[in-house]
Design a protein around this motif. Sequence first.
Motif, PDB file in Angstrom:
ATOM      1  N   TRP A  67      -3.703 -70.352 -25.778  1.00 33.63           N
ATOM      2  CA  TRP A  67      -4.880 -69.720 -25.193  1.00 33.63           C
ATOM      3  C   TRP A  67      -4.726 -68.207 -25.222  1.00 33.63           C
ATOM      4  CZ3 TRP A  67      -9.416 -71.787 -24.224  1.00 33.63           C
ATOM      5  CH2 TRP A  67      -9.515 -73.165 -24.020  1.00 33.63           C
ATOM      6  N   ILE A  68      -5.847 -67.535 -25.462  1.00 30.61           N
ATOM      7  CA  ILE A  68      -5.930 -66.080 -25.377  1.00 30.61           C
ATOM      8  C   ILE A  68      -6.893 -65.782 -24.235  1.00 30.61           C
ATOM      9  CG2 ILE A  68      -6.566 -63.937 -26.543  1.00 30.61           C
ATOM     10  CD1 ILE A  68      -6.282 -65.447 -29.206  1.00 30.61           C
ATOM     11  N   GLY A  69      -6.489 -64.935 -23.295  1.00 30.98           N
ATOM     12  CA  GLY A  69      -7.398 -64.606 -22.208  1.00 30.98           C
ATOM     13  C   GLY A  69      -6.767 -63.775 -21.122  1.00 30.98           C
ATOM     14  N   ARG A  70      -7.557 -63.520 -20.095  1.00 27.23           N
ATOM     15  CA  ARG A  70      -7.140 -62.691 -18.967  1.00 27.23           C
ATOM     16  C   ARG A  70      -6.252 -63.454 -17.986  1.00 27.23           C
ATOM     17  NH1 ARG A  70     -12.195 -61.505 -17.258  1.00 27.23           N
ATOM     18  NH2 ARG A  70     -11.833 -62.672 -15.372  1.00 27.23           N
ATOM     19  N   ASP A  71      -6.360 -64.755 -17.973  1.00 28.11           N
ATOM     20  CA  ASP A  71      -5.560 -65.590 -17.078  1.00 28.11           C
ATOM     21  C   ASP A  71      -4.077 -65.370 -17.364  1.00 28.11           C
ATOM     22  OD1 ASP A  71      -4.213 -67.668 -15.748  1.00 28.11           O
ATOM     23  OD2 ASP A  71      -5.772 -69.134 -16.172  1.00 28.11           O
ATOM     24  N   PRO A  72      -3.267 -65.088 -16.336  1.00 28.47           N
ATOM     25  CA  PRO A  72      -1.834 -64.860 -16.583  1.00 28.47           C
ATOM     26  C   PRO A  72      -1.111 -66.083 -17.146  1.00 28.47           C
ATOM     27  CG  PRO A  72      -2.359 -64.621 -14.236  1.00 28.47           C
ATOM     28  CD  PRO A  72      -3.637 -64.891 -14.950  1.00 28.47           C
ATOM     29  N   ASN A  73      -1.718 -67.259 -17.054  1.00 31.22           N
ATOM     30  CA  ASN A  73      -1.106 -68.464 -17.609  1.00 31.22           C
ATOM     31  C   ASN A  73      -1.371 -68.630 -19.101  1.00 31.22           C
ATOM     32  OD1 ASN A  73       0.026 -69.350 -15.147  1.00 31.22           O
ATOM     33  ND2 ASN A  73      -1.983 -70.109 -14.518  1.00 31.22           N
ATOM     34  N   ARG A  86     -10.034 -67.676 -19.958  1.00 31.44           N
ATOM     35  CA  ARG A  86      -9.589 -68.441 -21.141  1.00 31.44           C
ATOM     36  C   ARG A  86     -10.634 -68.200 -22.209  1.00 31.44           C
ATOM     37  NH1 ARG A  86      -5.668 -72.781 -20.716  1.00 31.44           N
ATOM     38  NH2 ARG A  86      -4.672 -72.579 -18.707  1.00 31.44           N
ATOM     39  N   HIS A  87     -10.443 -67.150 -22.937  1.00 33.98           N
ATOM     40  CA  HIS A  87     -11.457 -66.627 -23.846  1.00 33.98           C
ATOM     41  C   HIS A  87     -11.543 -67.433 -25.146  1.00 33.98           C
ATOM     42  CE1 HIS A  87     -13.988 -63.038 -24.778  1.00 33.98           C
ATOM     43  NE2 HIS A  87     -13.810 -63.490 -26.011  1.00 33.98           N
ATOM     44  N   ALA A  88     -10.399 -67.689 -25.757  1.00 39.27           N
ATOM     45  CA  ALA A  88     -10.371 -68.388 -27.051  1.00 39.27           C
ATOM     46  C   ALA A  88      -9.034 -69.107 -27.183  1.00 39.27           C
ATOM     47  CB  ALA A  88     -10.563 -67.405 -28.194  1.00 39.27           C
ATOM     48  N   GLN A  89      -8.986 -70.007 -28.163  1.00 41.41           N
ATOM     49  CA  GLN A  89      -7.756 -70.762 -28.401  1.00 41.41           C
ATOM     50  C   GLN A  89      -7.415 -70.752 -29.884  1.00 41.41           C
ATOM     51  OE1 GLN A  89      -7.892 -74.956 -27.373  1.00 41.41           O
ATOM     52  NE2 GLN A  89      -5.785 -74.867 -26.656  1.00 41.41           N
ATOM     53  N   ASN A 104     -14.172 -70.051 -26.568  1.00 40.23           N
ATOM     54  CA  ASN A 104     -14.336 -70.958 -25.441  1.00 40.23           C
ATOM     55  C   ASN A 104     -15.633 -70.641 -24.690  1.00 40.23           C
ATOM     56  OD1 ASN A 104     -13.548 -73.062 -23.727  1.00 40.23           O
ATOM     57  ND2 ASN A 104     -12.554 -71.667 -22.312  1.00 40.23           N
ATOM     58  N   LEU A 105     -16.730 -70.468 -25.434  1.00 42.56           N
ATOM     59  CA  LEU A 105     -18.040 -70.122 -24.875  1.00 42.56           C
ATOM     60  C   LEU A 105     -17.959 -68.855 -24.024  1.00 42.56           C
ATOM     61  CD1 LEU A 105     -19.279 -73.707 -23.912  1.00 42.56           C
ATOM     62  CD2 LEU A 105     -19.785 -72.411 -25.985  1.00 42.56           C
ATOM     63  N   SER A 106     -17.207 -67.896 -24.516  1.00 44.05           N
ATOM     64  CA  SER A 106     -17.046 -66.640 -23.780  1.00 44.05           C
ATOM     65  C   SER A 106     -18.333 -65.829 -23.819  1.00 44.05           C
ATOM     66  CB  SER A 106     -15.897 -65.823 -24.384  1.00 44.05           C
ATOM     67  OG  SER A 106     -16.211 -65.475 -25.716  1.00 44.05           O
ATOM     68  N   ARG A 107     -18.528 -65.015 -22.803  1.00 42.99           N
ATOM     69  CA  ARG A 107     -19.735 -64.206 -22.711  1.00 42.99           C
ATOM     70  C   ARG A 107     -19.767 -63.115 -23.778  1.00 42.99           C
ATOM     71  NH1 ARG A 107     -20.797 -62.110 -16.989  1.00 42.99           N
ATOM     72  NH2 ARG A 107     -21.471 -64.246 -16.794  1.00 42.99           N
ATOM     73  N   ASN A 108     -18.636 -62.464 -24.028  1.00 41.67           N
ATOM     74  CA  ASN A 108     -18.595 -61.334 -24.958  1.00 41.67           C
ATOM     75  C   ASN A 108     -18.179 -61.710 -26.375  1.00 41.67           C
ATOM     76  OD1 ASN A 108     -19.451 -59.404 -23.042  1.00 41.67           O
ATOM     77  ND2 ASN A 108     -17.406 -59.472 -22.132  1.00 41.67           N
ATOM     78  N   GLY A 109     -17.857 -62.961 -26.605  1.00 41.28           N
ATOM     79  CA  GLY A 109     -17.582 -63.429 -27.953  1.00 41.28           C
ATOM     80  C   GLY A 109     -16.174 -63.158 -28.454  1.00 41.28           C
ATOM     81  N   THR A 110     -15.842 -63.858 -29.514  1.00 39.82           N
ATOM     82  CA  THR A 110     -14.574 -63.704 -30.217  1.00 39.82           C
ATOM     83  C   THR A 110     -14.907 -63.228 -31.622  1.00 39.82           C
ATOM     84  OG1 THR A 110     -13.574 -65.477 -28.928  1.00 39.82           O
ATOM     85  CG2 THR A 110     -12.513 -64.922 -31.018  1.00 39.82           C
ATOM     86  N   PHE A 111     -14.164 -62.230 -32.091  1.00 44.64           N
ATOM     87  CA  PHE A 111     -14.441 -61.628 -33.393  1.00 44.64           C
ATOM     88  C   PHE A 111     -13.225 -61.764 -34.299  1.00 44.64           C
ATOM     89  CE2 PHE A 111     -17.339 -59.828 -30.432  1.00 44.64           C
ATOM     90  CZ  PHE A 111     -18.496 -59.549 -31.140  1.00 44.64           C
ATOM     91  N   VAL A 112     -13.466 -62.097 -35.554  1.00 43.68           N
ATOM     92  CA  VAL A 112     -12.425 -62.138 -36.577  1.00 43.68           C
ATOM     93  C   VAL A 112     -12.872 -61.190 -37.684  1.00 43.68           C
ATOM     94  CG1 VAL A 112     -11.183 -63.547 -38.253  1.00 43.68           C
ATOM     95  CG2 VAL A 112     -11.744 -64.490 -36.009  1.00 43.68           C
ATOM     96  N   ASN A 113     -12.073 -60.166 -37.920  1.00 38.43           N
ATOM     97  CA  ASN A 113     -12.380 -59.137 -38.928  1.00 38.43           C
ATOM     98  C   ASN A 113     -13.782 -58.553 -38.729  1.00 38.43           C
ATOM     99  OD1 ASN A 113      -9.856 -59.542 -40.131  1.00 38.43           O
ATOM    100  ND2 ASN A 113     -10.663 -61.200 -41.383  1.00 38.43           N
TER     101      ASN A 113
END
Length: 145
Positions: A67-73, A86-89, A104-113
């Motif tokens: 997981w990629i995100g703000r959660d310390p876990n 839990r922004h993306a995986q 993970n249906l994030s509000r601000n989205g995930t970007f690749v390149n």
Amino acid sequence: MDVVLFALRMLIVVALYAFLSALLWALLQERVPAPSPAVPTSRLTQLTDDEADSAPKRYYAIRSAAWIGRDPNCLVHADDEFASARHAQVLWHAEDQAWWIEDNLSRNGTFVNGQRVMRSRLKDGDVIRVGRVQFKFESDGAAVS
């Protein structure tokens, strides 16, 4: 008559033990895990805004789902107010032998390149942006068991 009843009882006990032994053997055979396929080593390197920045870079080794995100876990910590908990995986898909990233249906989205994605196959050198934090995806192709 007593001998016949005793013999029948013994036959039932033997049959019951044989059935329970066969059942236990079948259950134990199912519990043996199949060998997992090799997963190539990969890592995410957090990029800084300024390459002259003296802060050390953060490296995150990825060996399976992460997981990629703000959660310390989260394995990959994105300390940014624009990143979801839990922004993306990042996932390894054995079927096509490739790493994928899934939003993970994030509000601000995930970007690749620079392109917003819901799901995208990753390749070596891709730049992932979560919130305002960027990571470089690196895969060396060596297998990790």
